[in-house]
Write a protein that holds these residues in place. Structure first.
Motif, PDB file in Angstrom:
ATOM      1  N   PRO A  60       0.836  -1.196   0.000  1.00  0.00           N
ATOM      2  CA  PRO A  60       0.000   0.000   0.000  1.00  0.00           C
ATOM      3  C   PRO A  60       0.875   1.252   0.000  1.00  0.00           C
ATOM      4  N   ARG A  61       0.421   2.258  -0.716  1.00  0.00           N
ATOM      5  CA  ARG A  61       1.165   3.520  -0.770  1.00  0.00           C
ATOM      6  C   ARG A  61       1.355   4.058   0.639  1.00  0.00           C
ATOM      7  N   ARG A  75      -4.385  -1.259  -0.372  1.00  0.00           N
ATOM      8  CA  ARG A  75      -4.072  -0.529  -1.606  1.00  0.00           C
ATOM      9  C   ARG A  75      -5.397  -0.085  -2.226  1.00  0.00           C
ATOM     10  N   LEU A  76      -5.306   0.785  -3.193  1.00  0.00           N
ATOM     11  CA  LEU A  76      -6.528   1.235  -3.861  1.00  0.00           C
ATOM     12  C   LEU A  76      -7.260   0.044  -4.488  1.00  0.00           C
ATOM     13  N   CYS A  77      -6.475  -0.873  -5.070  1.00  0.00           N
ATOM     14  CA  CYS A  77      -7.104  -2.045  -5.695  1.00  0.00           C
ATOM     15  C   CYS A  77      -7.816  -2.905  -4.649  1.00  0.00           C
ATOM     16  N   ASP A  78      -7.255  -2.961  -3.443  1.00  0.00           N
ATOM     17  CA  ASP A  78      -7.912  -3.711  -2.375  1.00  0.00           C
ATOM     18  C   ASP A  78      -9.241  -3.051  -2.008  1.00  0.00           C
ATOM     19  N   ARG A  79      -9.221  -1.716  -1.952  1.00  0.00           N
ATOM     20  CA  ARG A  79     -10.454  -0.998  -1.617  1.00  0.00           C
ATOM     21  C   ARG A  79     -11.519  -1.224  -2.692  1.00  0.00           C
ATOM     22  N   TYR A 182      -8.125  -3.057 -11.469  1.00  0.00           N
ATOM     23  CA  TYR A 182      -8.518  -2.356 -10.261  1.00  0.00           C
ATOM     24  C   TYR A 182      -7.299  -1.628  -9.711  1.00  0.00           C
ATOM     25  N   GLY A 183      -7.538  -0.431  -9.192  1.00  0.00           N
ATOM     26  CA  GLY A 183      -6.472   0.267  -8.490  1.00  0.00           C
ATOM     27  C   GLY A 183      -5.669   1.191  -9.373  1.00  0.00           C
ATOM     28  N   GLY A 188       0.120  -0.318  -7.982  1.00  0.00           N
ATOM     29  CA  GLY A 188      -0.008  -1.748  -8.232  1.00  0.00           C
ATOM     30  C   GLY A 188      -1.464  -2.084  -8.453  1.00  0.00           C
ATOM     31  N   GLN A 189      -1.738  -2.845  -9.515  1.00  0.00           N
ATOM     32  CA  GLN A 189      -3.120  -3.148  -9.854  1.00  0.00           C
ATOM     33  C   GLN A 189      -3.413  -4.627  -9.767  1.00  0.00           C
ATOM     34  N   ILE A 190      -4.682  -4.931  -9.557  1.00  0.00           N
ATOM     35  CA  ILE A 190      -5.166  -6.305  -9.646  1.00  0.00           C
ATOM     36  C   ILE A 190      -5.953  -6.410 -10.940  1.00  0.00           C
ATOM     37  N   ILE A 191      -5.634  -7.416 -11.728  1.00  0.00           N
ATOM     38  CA  ILE A 191      -6.337  -7.623 -12.989  1.00  0.00           C
ATOM     39  C   ILE A 191      -7.488  -8.599 -12.757  1.00  0.00           C
ATOM     40  N   MET A 192      -8.669  -8.195 -13.192  1.00  0.00           N
ATOM     41  CA  MET A 192      -9.866  -9.030 -13.022  1.00  0.00           C
ATOM     42  C   MET A 192     -10.584  -9.150 -14.359  1.00  0.00           C
ATOM     43  N   PRO A 193     -11.384 -10.201 -14.517  1.00  0.00           N
ATOM     44  CA  PRO A 193     -12.188 -10.309 -15.737  1.00  0.00           C
ATOM     45  C   PRO A 193     -13.156  -9.134 -15.796  1.00  0.00           C
ATOM     46  N   ARG A 194     -13.454  -8.678 -17.003  1.00  0.00           N
ATOM     47  CA  ARG A 194     -14.421  -7.596 -17.136  1.00  0.00           C
ATOM     48  C   ARG A 194     -15.759  -8.028 -16.544  1.00  0.00           C
TER      49      ARG A 194
END
Length: 213
Positions: A60-61, A75-79, A182-183, A188-194
């Motif tokens: 996290p930043r 992290r933002l992606c977690d949120r 996401y994020g 750092g981002q999490i990649i998810m299916p659309r």
DNA sequence: GTCTTATCCGGGATGACCCT
DNA sequence: AGGGTCATCCCGGATAAGAC
């Protein structure tokens, strides 16, 4: 188009099994390995166009390390996962710290060799794709994955291997721009299916990655 | 009805325990 | 002694239940 994705369900320690899935179109090969070096070798010998890792790959930043106590847990992606009501473990939670540290190390090592690496979250991806998580029973997850059209996915596959297969599918969707990130790219981002992607769309997408089809 | 408190959930490592 | 299984712990958020 012929592209190879290596999905990795990373364990927190090298003594525990890590699931690997090599995905070429609809064809999957799964196995379990232990050490980072074995994971690197899988990426090399399969000439991976993309490595999709199930493990947090960034902090996290505002947080300088995993050990030092700080109020920055998410992290933002977690949120973003939270707001979508997708359950997950924060990177600062006990064993997750080990997993995060290993994930970050592995990502660096892979990128140094020129591999493209993304962070994925199979449990969350399974939610988005509408297939059951392994918690609901391994057989149900297996059925769900087969329902996407994956070939040669054996009933003997371990849950680590099934999560690795899910990771690889998400990687494939990423290569076809059928994903959501996401994020924040910097953090750092999490990649998810659309969201809203149908099984049929996933199937067609995977076929597209298969030169024989 | 609103605020507070308690409980549950989640993935994985670890150590205790039991059985052979 | 060795391997397999089980309970526990880690942290934070969501939800349910309780108090006022």
């Amino acid at each position: 188009m012929r592209l190879t994705v290596v999905g990795v369900d990373l364990a927190g320690a090298e003594s525990r099994p890590t699931g690997i899935c090599v995905l070429r179109g609809l064809r999957v090969e799964v196995r379990e390995v232990k050490e980072d070096e074995e994971i690197m070798r899988e990426a090399r010998v399969n000439k991976a166009d993309l490595v999709a890792i199930d493990a947090p790959l960034s902090l996290p930043r505002g947080r300088r390390s995993l050990e030092e106590r700080s109020p920055h847990h998410l992290r933002l992606c977690d949120r973003e996962l939270l707001t979508r009501r997708i359950k997950f473990f924060p990177v600062t939670l006990g064993p997750m710290r080990k997993l995060t540290a290993r994930g970050m190390r592995l990502k660096d090592a892979l990128e140094r060799e020129g591999f493209k690496v993304i962070e994925v979250y199979p449990g969350g991806a399974q939610d988005v794709l509408g297939i059951p998580r392994k918690g609901r029973g391994k057989e149900k997850l297996l059925e769900g994955l087969r329902g996407l059209g994956l070939h040669e996915l054996s009933a003997e596959a371990s849950d680590h291997e099934l999560d690795a297969a899910t990771a690889a599918v998400v990687g494939a969707l990423f290569l076809l721009s059928l994903h959501e990130a996401y994020g924040d790219p910097e953090e750092g981002q999490i990649i998810m299916p659309r969201t809203g992607l149908s099984r049929n769309e996933v199937y067609s997408a995977l076929r597209e990655l298969d030169a024989d089809c």
